[in-house]
Design a protein around this motif. Structure first.
Motif, PDB file in Angstrom:
ATOM      1  N   ARG A  53       0.807  -1.219   0.000  1.00  0.00           N
ATOM      2  CA  ARG A  53       0.000   0.000   0.000  1.00  0.00           C
ATOM      3  C   ARG A  53       0.848   1.281   0.000  1.00  0.00           C
ATOM      4  O   ARG A  53       0.371   2.341  -0.375  1.00  0.00           O
ATOM      5  N   ASN A  56       1.707   2.643  -3.934  1.00  0.00           N
ATOM      6  CA  ASN A  56       0.872   3.588  -4.689  1.00  0.00           C
ATOM      7  C   ASN A  56       0.381   4.718  -3.777  1.00  0.00           C
ATOM      8  O   ASN A  56      -0.611   5.375  -4.065  1.00  0.00           O
ATOM      9  N   LEU A  58      -1.102   4.737  -0.912  1.00  0.00           N
ATOM     10  CA  LEU A  58      -2.301   4.633  -0.071  1.00  0.00           C
ATOM     11  C   LEU A  58      -1.892   4.792   1.393  1.00  0.00           C
ATOM     12  O   LEU A  58      -2.669   5.241   2.223  1.00  0.00           O
ATOM     13  N   GLU A  81      -2.073  10.914  -8.787  1.00  0.00           N
ATOM     14  CA  GLU A  81      -3.140  10.316  -9.599  1.00  0.00           C
ATOM     15  C   GLU A  81      -2.563   9.557 -10.797  1.00  0.00           C
ATOM     16  O   GLU A  81      -2.998   8.454 -11.116  1.00  0.00           O
ATOM     17  N   ARG A  84      -0.963   6.350  -9.745  1.00  0.00           N
ATOM     18  CA  ARG A  84      -1.926   5.283  -9.435  1.00  0.00           C
ATOM     19  C   ARG A  84      -2.539   4.666 -10.682  1.00  0.00           C
ATOM     20  O   ARG A  84      -2.970   3.518 -10.640  1.00  0.00           O
ATOM     21  N   THR A  85      -2.603   5.426 -11.778  1.00  0.00           N
ATOM     22  CA  THR A  85      -3.110   4.784 -12.992  1.00  0.00           C
ATOM     23  C   THR A  85      -2.083   3.803 -13.544  1.00  0.00           C
ATOM     24  O   THR A  85      -2.426   2.904 -14.297  1.00  0.00           O
ATOM     25  N   ILE A  87      -0.051   2.007 -11.533  1.00  0.00           N
ATOM     26  CA  ILE A  87       0.105   0.915 -10.571  1.00  0.00           C
ATOM     27  C   ILE A  87      -1.285   0.398 -10.232  1.00  0.00           C
ATOM     28  O   ILE A  87      -2.010   1.016  -9.458  1.00  0.00           O
ATOM     29  N   GLY A  88      -1.690  -0.682 -10.839  1.00  0.00           N
ATOM     30  CA  GLY A  88      -3.028  -1.228 -10.589  1.00  0.00           C
ATOM     31  C   GLY A  88      -3.066  -1.918  -9.241  1.00  0.00           C
ATOM     32  O   GLY A  88      -2.054  -2.453  -8.778  1.00  0.00           O
ATOM     33  N   MET A  89      -4.232  -1.882  -8.585  1.00  0.00           N
ATOM     34  CA  MET A  89      -4.310  -2.559  -7.291  1.00  0.00           C
ATOM     35  C   MET A  89      -5.617  -3.344  -7.170  1.00  0.00           C
ATOM     36  O   MET A  89      -6.679  -2.871  -7.574  1.00  0.00           O
ATOM     37  N   PHE A  91      -7.921  -5.509  -4.324  1.00  0.00           N
ATOM     38  CA  PHE A  91      -8.081  -5.633  -2.878  1.00  0.00           C
ATOM     39  C   PHE A  91      -8.666  -6.984  -2.490  1.00  0.00           C
ATOM     40  O   PHE A  91      -9.361  -7.625  -3.269  1.00  0.00           O
ATOM     41  N   ASN A  95     -13.894  -4.293  -3.323  1.00  0.00           N
ATOM     42  CA  ASN A  95     -14.183  -2.856  -3.343  1.00  0.00           C
ATOM     43  C   ASN A  95     -14.723  -2.376  -4.682  1.00  0.00           C
ATOM     44  O   ASN A  95     -14.382  -1.298  -5.152  1.00  0.00           O
ATOM     45  N   LEU A  96     -15.575  -3.181  -5.311  1.00  0.00           N
ATOM     46  CA  LEU A  96     -16.243  -2.704  -6.521  1.00  0.00           C
ATOM     47  C   LEU A  96     -17.230  -1.613  -6.135  1.00  0.00           C
ATOM     48  O   LEU A  96     -17.697  -1.564  -4.998  1.00  0.00           O
ATOM     49  N   GLY A 109     -12.796   4.421 -14.798  1.00  0.00           N
ATOM     50  CA  GLY A 109     -11.459   5.026 -14.811  1.00  0.00           C
ATOM     51  C   GLY A 109     -11.062   5.484 -16.207  1.00  0.00           C
ATOM     52  O   GLY A 109     -10.443   6.532 -16.378  1.00  0.00           O
TER      53      GLY A 109
ATOM     54  N   GLN B 129     -14.182   1.981  -0.500  1.00  0.00           N
ATOM     55  CA  GLN B 129     -14.689   2.699  -1.669  1.00  0.00           C
ATOM     56  C   GLN B 129     -13.807   3.903  -1.993  1.00  0.00           C
ATOM     57  O   GLN B 129     -13.531   4.188  -3.145  1.00  0.00           O
ATOM     58  N   THR B 135      -7.336   4.503  -6.098  1.00  0.00           N
ATOM     59  CA  THR B 135      -6.452   3.570  -6.769  1.00  0.00           C
ATOM     60  C   THR B 135      -6.582   3.620  -8.289  1.00  0.00           C
ATOM     61  O   THR B 135      -5.629   3.321  -8.999  1.00  0.00           O
ATOM     62  N   ILE B 136      -7.768   3.981  -8.801  1.00  0.00           N
ATOM     63  CA  ILE B 136      -7.856   4.111 -10.257  1.00  0.00           C
ATOM     64  C   ILE B 136      -7.489   5.524 -10.720  1.00  0.00           C
ATOM     65  O   ILE B 136      -7.751   5.902 -11.849  1.00  0.00           O
ATOM     66  N   GLY B 137      -6.888   6.307  -9.804  1.00  0.00           N
ATOM     67  CA  GLY B 137      -6.309   7.587 -10.213  1.00  0.00           C
ATOM     68  C   GLY B 137      -7.228   8.785 -10.075  1.00  0.00           C
ATOM     69  O   GLY B 137      -6.988   9.815 -10.688  1.00  0.00           O
TER      70      GLY B 137
END
Lengths: 248, 230
Positions: A53, A56, A58, A81, A84-85, A87-89, A91, A95-96, A109, B129, B135-137
């Motif tokens: 974590r 990226n 977090l 930002e 983070r695009t 570096i995919g993460m 969980f 967390n959809l 995204g 959330q 995480t998606i920027g």
């Protein structure tokens, strides 16, 4: 391990991370090469999740340095930002976004962050989901999907942005046993396509089959970093040996 | 004494009722729209990590939550105009100062409660959330706009419907500063005809039409946009 002449994608240099008085990471050193697949394992509370974590941002680090493609991720002018695009993460608990369909979760995204045209983004998302066997579930909301399906959607959500690295934070730990396989096989496919991956997982079968190296952590420290063959042939610390014994 | 509704439904009194109802409904609607906007603003600003703005929001919300609405109406109508610039007061007095200050007090009062309803919706969104959106920027604004708010407003909806009901009925207090809304008109009819039961039962009915409409549409919205979690 894949041998390349390029810089490592991620370099972790003496990284510390504190939560109040608790030091979760006590000086971690490691690096991740392009196309490399690394499995991070260790007892709970050892700092595995915290480590990935920090990569990226977090979690913030309290000392040390993290380089992504040679650049300090805290450097001025480095947009968090954008980082983070790339570096995919994924969980543990997926967390959809519950208010969006599977397709819209993946397209969000692309549309709002990468500013792709909506139609094109939805097309990309649909194709991506179809390629992981979810072509019939495009318009379902997350709660209408099984855990394994949800996790595959969440992997697509990250992959859609075409990241350079994928981080997995115990991606199968919240799944019913019969759904673990479908997620692992998708991760295997990604690895087969040359995706650089850092996976926190206890799936040692996956590690043996797919990983190039294993990082073993305990008490906020990196105890072992070994090529996968060495790790399982016993060329490791006693600490790691007793961990392996315990989980088998 | 027998009940006789015809006595209070003759032309003059019927007009009283109609104009009272129009005032009540439009005052409630105008205050509701303004309060929702202000409430959202307060909730958003309160979340920002900057002490002066945060404290301003806390004081603002707590004042309006701890002082009775009737007193707030008096403060706005009787007390504050003495402090406001004279030109401003005069321009308001040329219009309808009773309605204006009733609108201001009702808006501020409701906005305070609504900002708390919205904040409780925001607090109910799981940290995962926020992390997934980051995480998606997404930056803060995009995260709130596309991920957090679309979920939070659904959670805030039931208390917001409640607040709309309280606001609608709260307009009756405006009669105390002379706004000729529904309950004020009922009093007028009653003092002129001595038909108290007829006047107040009819007004009760009109209020209930309003509240039942709010409850009906509120329930429909809640049912339609209910957030299902896996």
């Amino acid at each position: 391990m894949t041998v390349t002449n390029e810089d490592p994608i991620l370099q972790i240099k003496d990284v510390h991370c504190k939560f109040g008085n608790f030091e979760a990471l006590k000086g971690i050193n490691a690096q991740l090469e392009k196309n490399e697949v690394v499995v991070v394992c260790g007892p709970s509370g050892s700092g595995k999740s915290t480590l990935i974590r920090t990569l990226n941002r977090l979690e913030s680090i309290s000392a040390g340095q993290i380089l992504f493609e040679g650049r300090d991720i805290y450097e001025k002018g480095m947009s968090v930002e954008t980082l983070r695009t790339k570096i995919g993460m994924v969980f543990q608990s997926f967390n959809l976004f519950p208010h969006l369909s599977a397709r819209d979760n993946v397209a969000l995204g692309l549309i709002r962050v990468l500013h792709r045209p909506k139609k094109e983004a939805e097309q990309t998302a649909s194709e991506l989901l179809a390629s992981v066997g979810l072509g019939d579930e495009l318009h379902k909301k997350p709660m209408e999907l099984s855990g394994g399906q949800q996790q595959r959607v969440s992997i697509c959500r990250a992959v859609a942005l075409e990241p350079t690295v994928m981080l997995f934070d115990e991606p199968t730990s919240a799944l019913d046993p019969e759904m673990v396989g479908e997620v692992l096989s998708l991760m295997k496919t990604l690895a087969g396509r040359g995706m650089t991956m850092l996976c926190v997982t206890h799936e040692m079968g996956f590690a043996k089959e797919v990983a190039d190296s294993i990082w073993f952590m305990a008490d906020g420290q990196m105890v072992d970093r070994a090529p996968v063959s060495d790790f399982f042939s016993g060329d490791i610390s006693d600490r790691a040996k007793s961990f392996l014994k315990a989980i088998h | 004494m027998t009940l006789d509704y015809s006595a209070i439904l003759e032309d003059r009194y019927f007009d009283y009722l109609v104009s009272g109802a129009i005032t009540t409904f439009s005052l409630a609607l105008a205050a509701w729209v303004a309060a929702i906007i202000l409430g959202l603003l307060i909730a958003a600003v309160r979340n920002i990590d900057f002490l002066p703005t945060r404290w301003f929001c806390i004081v603002f919300v707590d004042y309006h939550r701890s002082v009775p609405l009737l007193v707030q109406l008096f403060v706005w109508y009787f007390a504050l105009p003495e402090l406001l610039p004279q030109a401003f007061t005069q321009s308001i007095n040329r219009g309808n100062p009773e309605v204006f200050f009733a609108w201001v007090s009702l808006t501020l009062y409701s906005a305070s409660y609504m900002s708390e309803d919205i904040r409780s919706g925001l607090r109910a969104i799981p940290p995962g959330q926020f992390e997934a959106a980051r995480t998606i920027g997404m930056n803060y604004a995009k995260m709130m706009r596309w991920v957090i708010f679309p979920q939070a407003w659904r959670l805030s909806l039931p208390p917001l419907v409640n607040q709309a009901l309280i606001l609608f009925k709260g307009t009756s207090l405006a009669s105390a500063i002379g706004v000729a809304e529904l309950s004020y008109q009922a009093r007028s009819i009653e003092t002129q005809t001595f038909r108290a039961f007829e006047a107040f039962s009819l007004v009760t009915l009109i209020y209930m039409v309003g509240t039942i409409m709010i409850m009906f549409f509120g329930d429909r919205l809640v049912a339609r946009y209910a957030l299902k979690r896996g």
